[in-house]
Scaffold this motif. Structure first.
Motif, PDB file in Angstrom:
ATOM      1  N   UNK A  59       0.654  -1.235   0.126  1.00  0.00           N
ATOM      2  CA  UNK A  59       0.165  -0.221  -0.005  1.00  0.00           C
ATOM      3  C   UNK A  59       0.620   1.154  -0.242  1.00  0.00           C
ATOM      4  N   UNK A  60       0.481   2.086  -0.755  1.00  0.00           N
ATOM      5  CA  UNK A  60       1.315   3.527  -0.933  1.00  0.00           C
ATOM      6  C   UNK A  60       0.135   4.554  -1.011  1.00  0.00           C
ATOM      7  N   UNK A  61       0.492   5.870  -0.552  1.00  0.00           N
ATOM      8  CA  UNK A  61      -0.246   6.716  -0.603  1.00  0.00           C
ATOM      9  C   UNK A  61       0.431   8.068  -1.165  1.00  0.00           C
ATOM     10  N   UNK A  62      -0.088   8.716  -1.992  1.00  0.00           N
ATOM     11  CA  UNK A  62       0.617   9.977  -2.234  1.00  0.00           C
ATOM     12  C   UNK A  62      -0.391  11.116  -2.489  1.00  0.00           C
ATOM     13  N   UNK A  63       0.113  12.421  -2.830  1.00  0.00           N
ATOM     14  CA  UNK A  63      -0.687  13.527  -3.056  1.00  0.00           C
ATOM     15  C   UNK A  63      -0.693  13.544  -4.584  1.00  0.00           C
ATOM     16  N   UNK A  64      -1.469  14.507  -5.119  1.00  0.00           N
ATOM     17  CA  UNK A  64      -1.362  14.600  -6.731  1.00  0.00           C
ATOM     18  C   UNK A  64       0.073  15.347  -6.883  1.00  0.00           C
ATOM     19  N   UNK A  65       0.473  16.059  -6.134  1.00  0.00           N
ATOM     20  CA  UNK A  65       1.871  16.719  -6.353  1.00  0.00           C
ATOM     21  C   UNK A  65       2.862  15.883  -6.176  1.00  0.00           C
ATOM     22  N   UNK A  66       3.239  14.984  -5.426  1.00  0.00           N
ATOM     23  CA  UNK A  66       4.214  13.903  -5.539  1.00  0.00           C
ATOM     24  C   UNK A  66       3.898  12.875  -6.242  1.00  0.00           C
ATOM     25  N   UNK A  67       2.748  12.596  -6.792  1.00  0.00           N
ATOM     26  CA  UNK A  67       2.460  11.684  -7.850  1.00  0.00           C
ATOM     27  C   UNK A  67       3.101  12.476  -9.213  1.00  0.00           C
ATOM     28  N   UNK A  68       2.797  13.755  -9.187  1.00  0.00           N
ATOM     29  CA  UNK A  68       3.215  14.366 -10.402  1.00  0.00           C
ATOM     30  C   UNK A  68       4.794  14.371 -10.663  1.00  0.00           C
ATOM     31  N   UNK A  69       5.309  14.741  -9.573  1.00  0.00           N
ATOM     32  CA  UNK A  69       6.891  14.762  -9.176  1.00  0.00           C
ATOM     33  C   UNK A  69       7.448  13.614  -9.706  1.00  0.00           C
ATOM     34  N   UNK A  70       6.892  12.353  -9.389  1.00  0.00           N
ATOM     35  CA  UNK A  70       7.342  11.032  -9.611  1.00  0.00           C
ATOM     36  C   UNK A  70       7.392  10.629 -11.034  1.00  0.00           C
TER      37      UNK A  70
END
Length: 177
Positions: A59-70
């Motif tokens: 399981x992982x949780x991310x925000x839109x910004x962290x997902x975008x940066x990734x």
């Protein structure tokens, strides 16, 4: 045709915004490399569940910004950028709805009708979420439109469609001055 009575339009605008904040705008389930993955994307958070995939956190949780940066520099960067833009528009709608709930008389005195404003913001963020759904490399309603041919699985923009419908209802509400 009027879908909501004028005296309840404000309450519906606030409630519609809050309900769509709690619903995922996109859900994807698919088979990847011998396992399965489930993405549940809310306006401000993405939760990923991985089943049967070695070397990947379950399981992982991310925000839109962290997902975008990734995803920077990949073929899905635009889709994640649209998610960030949709989340920002939705954040404005959420802030206005909280203020509307707390200070109804002040908000009702604004030059722009707050119900129309919230309806427009919900439609705008839903449109951004829907375009992002189409651009993700997943199968959108079982059809592949995304970049790279699509991952095997199904992507459903459930919350984005409901948000679009609720925003449309708010835009059609006739208000009595």
């Amino acid at each position: 045709m009027v879908w909501v009575r004028s005296e309840y339009a404000g309450e519906l605008a606030v409630l519609s915004t809050w309900v769509t904040a709690l619903l995922p705008w996109n859900v994807f389930f698919g088979a990847v490399s011998g396992g399965s993955v489930l993405f549940v994307r809310f306006p401000f958070v993405q939760i990923r569940y991985a089943f049967g995939l070695p070397f990947l956190r379950a399981t992982s949780v991310s925000t839109p910004v962290t997902a975008y940066l990734l995803q920077r520099g990949t073929s899905v960067q635009v889709a994640y950028g649209l998610w960030v833009a949709g989340a920002l528009v939705f954040l404005v709608a959420l802030a206005i709805s909280v203020y509307y709930y707390r200070e109804e008389e002040r908000v009702e005195a604004w030059a722009i009708d707050p119900v129309t404003l919230l309806g427009g913001l919900l439609v705008a963020s839903a449109a951004l979420f829907l375009v992002a759904s189409v651009l993700f490399p997943e199968r959108f309603f079982g059809l592949s439109f995304g970049v790279g041919g699509g991952l095997p699985g199904v992507s459903l923009p459930v919350g984005a469609l409901l948000q679009l419908a609720l925003g449309g209802v708010l835009l059609r509400a006739e208000r009595v001055a």
